[in-house]
Design an enzyme around this catalytic site. Structure first.
Site, PDB file in Angstrom:
ATOM      1  N   LYS A  98       0.880  -1.175   0.000  1.00 57.63           N
ATOM      2  CA  LYS A  98       0.000   0.000   0.000  1.00 57.63           C
ATOM      3  C   LYS A  98       0.912   1.218   0.000  1.00 57.63           C
ATOM      4  O   LYS A  98       1.435   1.615   1.039  1.00 57.63           O
ATOM      5  CB  LYS A  98      -0.880  -0.036   1.262  1.00 57.63           C
ATOM      6  CG  LYS A  98      -2.217   0.676   1.148  1.00 57.63           C
ATOM      7  CD  LYS A  98      -2.132   2.147   0.817  1.00 57.63           C
ATOM      8  CE  LYS A  98      -1.723   3.018   1.983  1.00 57.63           C
ATOM      9  NZ  LYS A  98      -1.515   4.436   1.577  1.00 57.63           N
TER      10      LYS A  98
ATOM     11  N   GLY B 241       7.209   5.217   7.817  1.00 55.75           N
ATOM     12  CA  GLY B 241       6.378   6.416   7.877  1.00 55.75           C
ATOM     13  C   GLY B 241       6.543   7.101   9.222  1.00 55.75           C
ATOM     14  O   GLY B 241       7.581   6.959   9.884  1.00 55.75           O
ATOM     15  N   SER B 242       5.522   7.811   9.617  1.00 48.52           N
ATOM     16  CA  SER B 242       5.624   8.601  10.845  1.00 48.52           C
ATOM     17  C   SER B 242       5.516   7.723  12.092  1.00 48.52           C
ATOM     18  O   SER B 242       4.912   6.648  12.060  1.00 48.52           O
ATOM     19  CB  SER B 242       4.504   9.645  10.860  1.00 48.52           C
ATOM     20  OG  SER B 242       3.257   8.991  10.832  1.00 48.52           O
ATOM     21  N   THR B 243       6.079   8.207  13.172  1.00 48.75           N
ATOM     22  CA  THR B 243       6.007   7.486  14.444  1.00 48.75           C
ATOM     23  C   THR B 243       4.554   7.371  14.899  1.00 48.75           C
ATOM     24  O   THR B 243       4.133   6.338  15.425  1.00 48.75           O
ATOM     25  CB  THR B 243       6.875   8.207  15.495  1.00 48.75           C
ATOM     26  OG1 THR B 243       8.243   8.109  15.054  1.00 48.75           O
ATOM     27  CG2 THR B 243       6.756   7.592  16.868  1.00 48.75           C
ATOM     28  N   GLU B 244       3.796   8.420  14.640  1.00 52.42           N
ATOM     29  CA  GLU B 244       2.380   8.436  15.023  1.00 52.42           C
ATOM     30  C   GLU B 244       1.611   7.285  14.348  1.00 52.42           C
ATOM     31  O   GLU B 244       0.899   6.522  15.012  1.00 52.42           O
ATOM     32  CB  GLU B 244       1.834   9.782  14.548  1.00 52.42           C
ATOM     33  CG  GLU B 244       0.454  10.129  14.908  1.00 52.42           C
ATOM     34  CD  GLU B 244       0.025  11.384  14.108  1.00 52.42           C
ATOM     35  OE1 GLU B 244       0.861  12.007  13.421  1.00 52.42           O
ATOM     36  OE2 GLU B 244      -1.173  11.691  14.173  1.00 52.42           O
TER      37      GLU B 244
ATOM     38  N   GLY C 159       3.043   4.684  12.981  1.00 55.21           N
ATOM     39  CA  GLY C 159       3.694   3.447  13.439  1.00 55.21           C
ATOM     40  C   GLY C 159       2.992   2.867  14.660  1.00 55.21           C
ATOM     41  O   GLY C 159       2.784   1.651  14.770  1.00 55.21           O
TER      42      GLY C 159
ATOM     43  N   GLU D  86      10.084   1.555  10.400  1.00 59.82           N
ATOM     44  CA  GLU D  86      11.145   2.557  10.177  1.00 59.82           C
ATOM     45  C   GLU D  86      10.439   3.897  10.266  1.00 59.82           C
ATOM     46  O   GLU D  86       9.664   4.259   9.394  1.00 59.82           O
ATOM     47  CB  GLU D  86      11.780   2.305   8.809  1.00 59.82           C
ATOM     48  CG  GLU D  86      13.189   2.853   8.724  1.00 59.82           C
ATOM     49  CD  GLU D  86      13.208   4.288   8.290  1.00 59.82           C
ATOM     50  OE1 GLU D  86      13.169   5.173   9.182  1.00 59.82           O
ATOM     51  OE2 GLU D  86      13.234   4.532   7.084  1.00 59.82           O
TER      52      GLU D  86
ATOM     53  N   GLU E 216       9.866  16.393  14.841  1.00 64.54           N
ATOM     54  CA  GLU E 216      10.337  16.126  13.483  1.00 64.54           C
ATOM     55  C   GLU E 216       9.601  17.074  12.535  1.00 64.54           C
ATOM     56  O   GLU E 216       8.374  17.160  12.575  1.00 64.54           O
ATOM     57  CB  GLU E 216      10.066  14.679  13.089  1.00 64.54           C
ATOM     58  CG  GLU E 216      10.646  14.372  11.719  1.00 64.54           C
ATOM     59  CD  GLU E 216      10.477  12.929  11.292  1.00 64.54           C
ATOM     60  OE1 GLU E 216       9.383  12.371  11.490  1.00 64.54           O
ATOM     61  OE2 GLU E 216      11.441  12.374  10.730  1.00 64.54           O
TER      62      GLU E 216
HETATM   63  P1  ADP Z   1       4.114  10.777   6.362  1.00 65.52           P
HETATM   64  O1  ADP Z   1       4.025  11.569   7.633  1.00 65.52           O
HETATM   65  O2  ADP Z   1       5.487  10.543   5.853  1.00 65.52           O
HETATM   66  O3  ADP Z   1       3.105  11.153   5.309  1.00 65.52           O
HETATM   67  P2  ADP Z   1       2.501   8.647   7.280  1.00 65.52           P
HETATM   68  O4  ADP Z   1       2.947   7.866   8.443  1.00 65.52           O
HETATM   69  O5  ADP Z   1       1.344   9.551   7.420  1.00 65.52           O
HETATM   70  O6  ADP Z   1       3.795   9.349   6.777  1.00 65.52           O
HETATM   71  O7  ADP Z   1       2.214   7.706   6.048  1.00 65.52           O
HETATM   72  C1  ADP Z   1       3.046   6.626   5.672  1.00 65.52           C
HETATM   73  C2  ADP Z   1       2.178   5.536   5.065  1.00 65.52           C
HETATM   74  O8  ADP Z   1       1.252   5.090   6.060  1.00 65.52           O
HETATM   75  C3  ADP Z   1       1.330   5.998   3.886  1.00 65.52           C
HETATM   76  O9  ADP Z   1       1.275   4.951   2.931  1.00 65.52           O
HETATM   77  C4  ADP Z   1      -0.031   6.228   4.511  1.00 65.52           C
HETATM   78  O10 ADP Z   1      -1.091   6.088   3.601  1.00 65.52           O
HETATM   79  C5  ADP Z   1      -0.051   5.106   5.536  1.00 65.52           C
HETATM   80  N1  ADP Z   1      -1.013   5.309   6.648  1.00 65.52           N
HETATM   81  C6  ADP Z   1      -1.471   6.481   7.156  1.00 65.52           C
HETATM   82  N2  ADP Z   1      -2.352   6.251   8.156  1.00 65.52           N
HETATM   83  C7  ADP Z   1      -2.454   4.901   8.292  1.00 65.52           C
HETATM   84  C8  ADP Z   1      -3.174   4.030   9.154  1.00 65.52           C
HETATM   85  N3  ADP Z   1      -4.007   4.500  10.085  1.00 65.52           N
HETATM   86  N4  ADP Z   1      -3.018   2.702   9.015  1.00 65.52           N
HETATM   87  C9  ADP Z   1      -2.171   2.195   8.078  1.00 65.52           C
HETATM   88  N5  ADP Z   1      -1.467   2.961   7.235  1.00 65.52           N
HETATM   89  C10 ADP Z   1      -1.591   4.295   7.325  1.00 65.52           C
END
Ligand code: ADP
Length: 496
Positions: free
Chosen positions: A192, A245-248, A250, A267, A398
């Site tokens: 995804k 992606g983001s820690t949040e 994660g 990561e 960040e």
């Molecule tokens: P960034 O802050 O770099 O945009 P995110 O953590 O928001 O990073 O997004 C990284 C990936 O995680 C993207 O593919 C996003 O669509 C996906 N994502 C965002 N929210 C969720 C969630 N609740 N569950 C699973 N994947 C998610």
């Protein structure tokens, strides 16, 4: 500036992109599309399909079935050859890769050019691993048996169906980090990609099939994080989630994965320190710190956003850093003179500007940058703040933008300097700039990060493990450890 993309790129952008499931293009079950925007021009360049839970279900079912198909019975050599052919195909499309990376993400052309090369190199590295996945024979004395009456060994087996959720900051690169070891290990994949840059994953899936990856082994469902991403993270048919992606987010992934206790590697974010000692070669440390903080507009998890410099050289260093920032041409990626492109979206540009306003309210002194260099596109000038203190928002959060916060130190107490550098919830990367071997090696051990550079920042190589301590993640990608993420061990005891 005008730049004509090649016919192959034009054709690719004009496609009505679907989801790639079970080796074929499909429309999402609940119809929907989202525009894909070029962050340098704010123009819509393509469309992506909005996949949802039902599409994730179909993709996971396909990936499960594919574990038992021809993929599961391929020899290591055959799998390795598929990966090598895949690398060659990517190389043969290098112009398309470059142009899509520039358009999808806004990155400068030179970075786009390195995208295809990086993907091929990464695949070839893991192609070599396919023939080196091996267990051990062990000296078990199970049940008091003599060695001649027993054989104990381990098998390394693919973990199963992998769900990969990727970010937008390095289209192609972030995807290949998952694809290469997943395929090398013999697992199957549902990916995804990020909704801000979804085109790379679709092309990578198509080329994987052209290279001989059987249907169902590599599926892509484009869609939103909170729907498609969340459905993948929670799916009981997925054995492992690999997330960048983001820690949040994660944290949300970990919660979603708890249902079937699937394995998780993460990561996540960073707030990496760049520590400059008074004996550092400033002709290297200044451009090094500028690149650490500003490369890809600071939209790097390894971004060197916190600089610590010794008071005795602070003026020379910050003057040089501000001059380096001002000299960086900010412009559309297709403008070959541009060293920095736009940030990914309006949302992100506005967020960075809010953080800059907060920095000033909290007393940071802006040395340069902070403005919008162009009327159109999500551009922001590289920004350096001096007089920063540990409690400031720009030092703690960040930013994922081109912003460096400089703090100083005034002694050679390495433990204390490291304490300052480690004063963050993150622990991804860091660098030390000095000509003194003792300072360098002592500091390497004191920095709490998954990666440390001495006189360089965030050097990457397929063989070098990459990942974070503390809230920067779980596990290591790249190298043998990156392969281990997708393998499980079976202990076998044979008696007769
Ligand atoms: P960034 O802050 O770099 O945009 P995110 O953590 O928001 O990073 O997004 C990284 C990936 O995680 C993207 O593919 C996003 O669509 C996906 N994502 C965002 N929210 C969720 C969630 N609740 N569950 C699973 N994947 C998610």
């Amino acid at each position: 500036m005008t730049y004509e993309v090649t016919a192959a790129t034009r054709e690719y952008l004009l496609r009505r992109h679907g989801l790639f499931i079970d080796g074929e293009w499909r429309r999402p079950q609940e119809e929907g599309e989202l525009p894909v925007e070029d962050p340098a021009t704010e123009q819509v360049i393509s469309q992506m399909a909005l996949g949802g839970k039902a599409d994730i279900d179909a993709a996971v079912a396909s990936a499960r079935a594919a574990l038992k198909g021809p993929w599961g019975s391929m020899t290591a050599d055959e799998r390795g050859r598929v990966l090598l052919k895949y690398a060659d195909l990517i190389e043969s499309r290098s112009q398309l890769f470059t142009e899509l990376a520039v358009l999808d993400n806004g990155m400068p052309y030179v970075l786009g050019e390195s995208t295809g090369m990086f993907c091929s190199m990464f695949l070839r590295y893991y192609a070599g691993w396919t023939s080196k996945i091996s267990g051990m024979t062990l000296p078990s004395s199970g049940g008091g048996r003599r060695p001649q009456d027993l054989l104990a060994y381990t098998l390394r087996e693919p973990i199963g169906v992998v769900g990969a959720i990727t970010p937008w900051n390095y289209p192609f690169g972030m995807e290949i980090l998952k694809i290469a070891p997943v395929l090398a290990s013999g697992c199957t994949l549902v990916m995804k990609p990020a909704e801000q840059a979804p085109l790379a994953a679709l092309l990578l899936a198509e080329l994987a099939h052209e290279a001989g990856v059987p249907r169902g082994v590599f599926n892509v469902v484009t869609g939103l994080g909170e729907t498609a991403g969340a459905a993948l993270a929670a799916h009981s048919g997925v054995d492992k989630i690999a997330f960048t992606g983001s820690t949040e987010v994660g944290r949300l992934i970990v919660q979603a994965a708890a249902g079937n206790l699937k394995k998780v590697s993460l990561e996540l974010g960073g707030k990496s320190p760049v520590v400059v000692f008074p004996d550092a070669d400033l002709s290297k440390a200044i451009p090094g710190a500028a690149m650490a903080g500003f490369m890809l507009q600071g939209q790097n998890c390894v971004c060197g956003s916190r600089v610590f410099v010794h008071e005795s050289i602070a003026d020379a260093f910050t003057t040089g850093l501000a001059a380096a920032a001002k000299a960086m041409v900010v412009g559309p990626g297709f403008d070959r003179s541009a060293m920095l492109g736009p940030v990914i979206s309006k949302v992100q540009r506005d967020r960075i500007e809010r953080l800059l306003a907060t920095a000033e309210k909290e007393g940071a002194r802006r040395l340069c940058g902070g403005g919008r260099p162009h009327d159109r596109g999500w551009f922001i000038e590289p920004t350096v703040y001096a007089d920063c203190t540990p409690d400031m928002t720009i030092v703690r959060e960040e930013i994922f933008g081109p912003v460096i916060a400089v703090q100083t130190f005034n002694d050679h107490d390495l433990e204390r300097i490291a304490e300052q550098a480690n004063d963050t919830v993150y622990g991804l990367s860091g660098s030390i700039w000095t000509r003194d071997l003792e300072t360098a090696h002592r500091m390497v051990r004191l920095i709490d990060a998954g990666q440390v550079g001495v006189n360089c920042h965030a050097a990457m190589d397929p063989s070098m493990p990459f990942g974070g301590n503390k809230q920067s993640g779980w596990g290591r990608e790249f190298g043998q450890e990156g392969l281990d993420l997708y393998l499980k061990t079976k202990a076998v005891t044979v008696t007769w």
